[in-house]
Motif scaffolding. Structure first.
Motif, PDB file in Angstrom:
ATOM      1  N   LYS A 105      30.261  -6.217   8.157  1.00 55.26           N
ATOM      2  CA  LYS A 105      29.780  -6.588   9.485  1.00 55.26           C
ATOM      3  C   LYS A 105      29.795  -8.105   9.715  1.00 55.26           C
ATOM      4  O   LYS A 105      29.571  -8.909   8.816  1.00 55.26           O
ATOM      5  CB  LYS A 105      28.360  -6.059   9.706  1.00 55.26           C
ATOM      6  CG  LYS A 105      28.229  -4.530   9.711  1.00 55.26           C
ATOM      7  CD  LYS A 105      29.213  -3.848  10.632  1.00 55.26           C
ATOM      8  CE  LYS A 105      29.004  -4.249  12.094  1.00 55.26           C
ATOM      9  NZ  LYS A 105      30.074  -3.634  12.951  1.00 55.26           N
TER      10      LYS A 105
ATOM     11  N   SER B 193      29.321   0.196  -5.911  1.00 51.80           N
ATOM     12  CA  SER B 193      30.051  -0.260  -4.728  1.00 51.80           C
ATOM     13  C   SER B 193      31.367  -0.890  -5.155  1.00 51.80           C
ATOM     14  O   SER B 193      31.396  -1.661  -6.119  1.00 51.80           O
ATOM     15  CB  SER B 193      29.224  -1.300  -3.962  1.00 51.80           C
ATOM     16  OG  SER B 193      30.036  -1.952  -3.007  1.00 51.80           O
TER      17      SER B 193
ATOM     18  N   TYR C  38      23.433   0.950  -9.175  1.00 54.16           N
ATOM     19  CA  TYR C  38      24.159   0.428  -8.011  1.00 54.16           C
ATOM     20  C   TYR C  38      25.632   0.770  -8.155  1.00 54.16           C
ATOM     21  O   TYR C  38      26.200   0.572  -9.216  1.00 54.16           O
ATOM     22  CB  TYR C  38      23.982  -1.085  -7.966  1.00 54.16           C
ATOM     23  CG  TYR C  38      24.978  -1.834  -7.087  1.00 54.16           C
ATOM     24  CD1 TYR C  38      24.714  -2.086  -5.746  1.00 54.16           C
ATOM     25  CD2 TYR C  38      26.186  -2.309  -7.615  1.00 54.16           C
ATOM     26  CE1 TYR C  38      25.615  -2.787  -4.953  1.00 54.16           C
ATOM     27  CE2 TYR C  38      27.090  -3.000  -6.823  1.00 54.16           C
ATOM     28  CZ  TYR C  38      26.803  -3.236  -5.489  1.00 54.16           C
ATOM     29  OH  TYR C  38      27.700  -3.925  -4.707  1.00 54.16           O
TER      30      TYR C  38
ATOM     31  N   GLU D 113      29.653  -1.084   5.563  1.00 56.05           N
ATOM     32  CA  GLU D 113      30.123  -0.747   4.221  1.00 56.05           C
ATOM     33  C   GLU D 113      28.964  -0.964   3.267  1.00 56.05           C
ATOM     34  O   GLU D 113      28.664  -2.092   2.887  1.00 56.05           O
ATOM     35  CB  GLU D 113      31.300  -1.642   3.846  1.00 56.05           C
ATOM     36  CG  GLU D 113      32.509  -1.411   4.729  1.00 56.05           C
ATOM     37  CD  GLU D 113      33.655  -2.342   4.382  1.00 56.05           C
ATOM     38  OE1 GLU D 113      34.681  -1.842   3.910  1.00 56.05           O
ATOM     39  OE2 GLU D 113      33.516  -3.563   4.566  1.00 56.05           O
TER      40      GLU D 113
ATOM     41  N   HIS E 167      19.084   2.046   4.324  1.00 54.51           N
ATOM     42  CA  HIS E 167      20.503   1.976   4.691  1.00 54.51           C
ATOM     43  C   HIS E 167      20.923   3.143   5.597  1.00 54.51           C
ATOM     44  O   HIS E 167      21.927   3.051   6.294  1.00 54.51           O
ATOM     45  CB  HIS E 167      21.386   1.860   3.444  1.00 54.51           C
ATOM     46  CG  HIS E 167      21.485   0.454   2.919  1.00 54.51           C
ATOM     47  ND1 HIS E 167      22.077   0.138   1.715  1.00 54.51           N
ATOM     48  CD2 HIS E 167      21.079  -0.739   3.445  1.00 54.51           C
ATOM     49  CE1 HIS E 167      22.016  -1.178   1.531  1.00 54.51           C
ATOM     50  NE2 HIS E 167      21.411  -1.730   2.550  1.00 54.51           N
TER      51      HIS E 167
HETATM   52  C1  HEM Z   1      24.622  -4.574   2.670  1.00 52.54           C
HETATM   53  C2  HEM Z   1      21.138  -4.182   5.974  1.00 52.54           C
HETATM   54  C3  HEM Z   1      17.801  -3.897   2.519  1.00 52.54           C
HETATM   55  C4  HEM Z   1      21.271  -4.042  -0.805  1.00 52.54           C
HETATM   56  C5  HEM Z   1      23.954  -4.542   3.864  1.00 52.54           C
HETATM   57  C6  HEM Z   1      24.568  -4.811   5.150  1.00 52.54           C
HETATM   58  C7  HEM Z   1      23.591  -4.688   6.070  1.00 52.54           C
HETATM   59  C8  HEM Z   1      22.365  -4.354   5.383  1.00 52.54           C
HETATM   60  C9  HEM Z   1      23.739  -4.900   7.595  1.00 52.54           C
HETATM   61  C10 HEM Z   1      26.038  -5.188   5.401  1.00 52.54           C
HETATM   62  C11 HEM Z   1      26.909  -3.984   5.667  1.00 52.54           C
HETATM   63  C12 HEM Z   1      28.317  -4.383   6.060  1.00 52.54           C
HETATM   64  O1  HEM Z   1      28.628  -5.566   6.034  1.00 52.54           O
HETATM   65  O2  HEM Z   1      29.154  -3.512   6.426  1.00 52.54           O
HETATM   66  C13 HEM Z   1      19.931  -4.066   5.318  1.00 52.54           C
HETATM   67  C14 HEM Z   1      18.628  -4.028   5.973  1.00 52.54           C
HETATM   68  C15 HEM Z   1      17.691  -3.960   4.990  1.00 52.54           C
HETATM   69  C16 HEM Z   1      18.412  -3.944   3.736  1.00 52.54           C
HETATM   70  C17 HEM Z   1      18.408  -4.091   7.470  1.00 52.54           C
HETATM   71  C18 HEM Z   1      16.165  -3.925   5.054  1.00 52.54           C
HETATM   72  C19 HEM Z   1      15.457  -3.617   6.111  1.00 52.54           C
HETATM   73  C20 HEM Z   1      18.451  -3.960   1.322  1.00 52.54           C
HETATM   74  C21 HEM Z   1      17.774  -4.122   0.064  1.00 52.54           C
HETATM   75  C22 HEM Z   1      18.742  -4.169  -0.873  1.00 52.54           C
HETATM   76  C23 HEM Z   1      20.035  -4.020  -0.207  1.00 52.54           C
HETATM   77  C24 HEM Z   1      16.258  -4.237  -0.176  1.00 52.54           C
HETATM   78  C25 HEM Z   1      18.456  -4.409  -2.305  1.00 52.54           C
HETATM   79  C26 HEM Z   1      18.816  -3.768  -3.292  1.00 52.54           C
HETATM   80  C27 HEM Z   1      22.478  -4.250  -0.165  1.00 52.54           C
HETATM   81  C28 HEM Z   1      23.717  -4.617  -0.828  1.00 52.54           C
HETATM   82  C29 HEM Z   1      24.683  -4.766   0.190  1.00 52.54           C
HETATM   83  C30 HEM Z   1      24.007  -4.501   1.444  1.00 52.54           C
HETATM   84  C31 HEM Z   1      23.904  -4.826  -2.323  1.00 52.54           C
HETATM   85  C32 HEM Z   1      26.139  -5.251   0.020  1.00 52.54           C
HETATM   86  C33 HEM Z   1      27.202  -4.194   0.211  1.00 52.54           C
HETATM   87  C34 HEM Z   1      27.696  -3.596  -1.091  1.00 52.54           C
HETATM   88  O3  HEM Z   1      27.194  -3.952  -2.182  1.00 52.54           O
HETATM   89  O4  HEM Z   1      28.599  -2.739  -1.026  1.00 52.54           O
HETATM   90  N1  HEM Z   1      22.615  -4.253   4.033  1.00 52.54           N
HETATM   91  N2  HEM Z   1      19.767  -3.981   3.978  1.00 52.54           N
HETATM   92  N3  HEM Z   1      19.808  -3.892   1.136  1.00 52.54           N
HETATM   93  N4  HEM Z   1      22.687  -4.176   1.204  1.00 52.54           N
HETATM   94 FE1  HEM Z   1      21.261  -3.853   2.581  1.00 52.54          FE
END
Ligand code: HEM
Length: 179
Positions: A2, A135, A133, A115, A104
């Motif tokens: 995004k 990805s 985890y 993603e 998520h």
């Molecule tokens: C990616 C939102 C909490 C781990 C993302 C993305 C968004 C998002 C918008 C990007 C998706 C994309 O670019 O297509 C949120 C929101 C959260 C939250 C709104 C809390 C309200 C967390 C937490 C973790 C986490 C607490 C911790 C473990 C990740 C990781 C990614 C990610 C590691 C990277 C994508 C990947 O590894 O493939 N998140 N997130 N998120 N989120 Fe969350």
């Protein structure tokens, strides 16, 4: 990936290293977007990877450390943009163990083409959490940074160990001990 991930990233780069660095990492990358991002757009993950690689080369900071610092900044964006989602939690272990089946899930409702990684809960107690985890983007240090800030958000701290199950970082075990 995004657009908000790109716009916030480039803002942080500008803040920490200056506009020249932003220009430098954009112009040394091959970007379909030409380095022009809007928060609601969707762009190829390979663009983020190139920007990170060039920033790492120019600063001497590892990609993992750049992702860690970036995630700590991104948490403040989450706090500002999704206060209601955060307010459903009173405890960091509860929140982190709910990424997969709640947080998520909500993110995907807002951004259907997000993603996202998967986080499988292996073991959970009041003070400990083990998760796997997975990805293809290997952004485990982005996860680590968000976890650190989640504990801080609840005025708590934790020891978080990260153990690569796959060498390339696409599968990682997180072992979390609340202090
Ligand atoms: C990616 C939102 C909490 C781990 C993302 C993305 C968004 C998002 C918008 C990007 C998706 C994309 O670019 O297509 C949120 C929101 C959260 C939250 C709104 C809390 C309200 C967390 C937490 C973790 C986490 C607490 C911790 C473990 C990740 C990781 C990614 C990610 C590691 C990277 C994508 C990947 O590894 O493939 N998140 N997130 N998120 N989120 Fe969350």
């Amino acid at each position: 990936m995004k657009g908000i991930v790109f716009t916030e990233f480039l803002e942080l780069v500008e803040d920490k290293f200056g506009l020249e660095m932003v220009d430098k990492i954009i112009s040394s990358s091959t970007l379909e977007s030409e380095g022009i991002y809007t928060a609601v757009g969707t762009y190829s993950f390979s663009e983020m990877l190139q920007l990170l690689e060039h920033l790492s080369k120019n600063t001497g900071i590892s990609i993992d450390n750049l992702l860690l610092v970036y995630a700590e900044h991104f948490f403040s964006v989450i706090e500002k943009s999704y206060p209601d989602l955060l307010a459903t939690y009173k405890d960091p272990i509860e929140m982190i163990s709910s990424i997969e089946n709640h947080i998520h899930v909500e993110v995907r409702k807002i951004y259907p083409d997000a993603e996202l990684p998967t986080f499988e809960v292996i073991e959970k107690t009041n003070d400990t959490l083990t998760m796997i985890y997975k990805s293809s983007r290997a952004m485990h240090h982005f996860g680590l940074g968000l976890m650190n800030k989640t504990f801080e958000h609840f005025n708590s701290t934790a020891t978080i160990d990260l153990e690569k199950i796959k060498e390339d970082g696409t599968e990682v075990r997180f072992v979390i001990h609340k202090n």
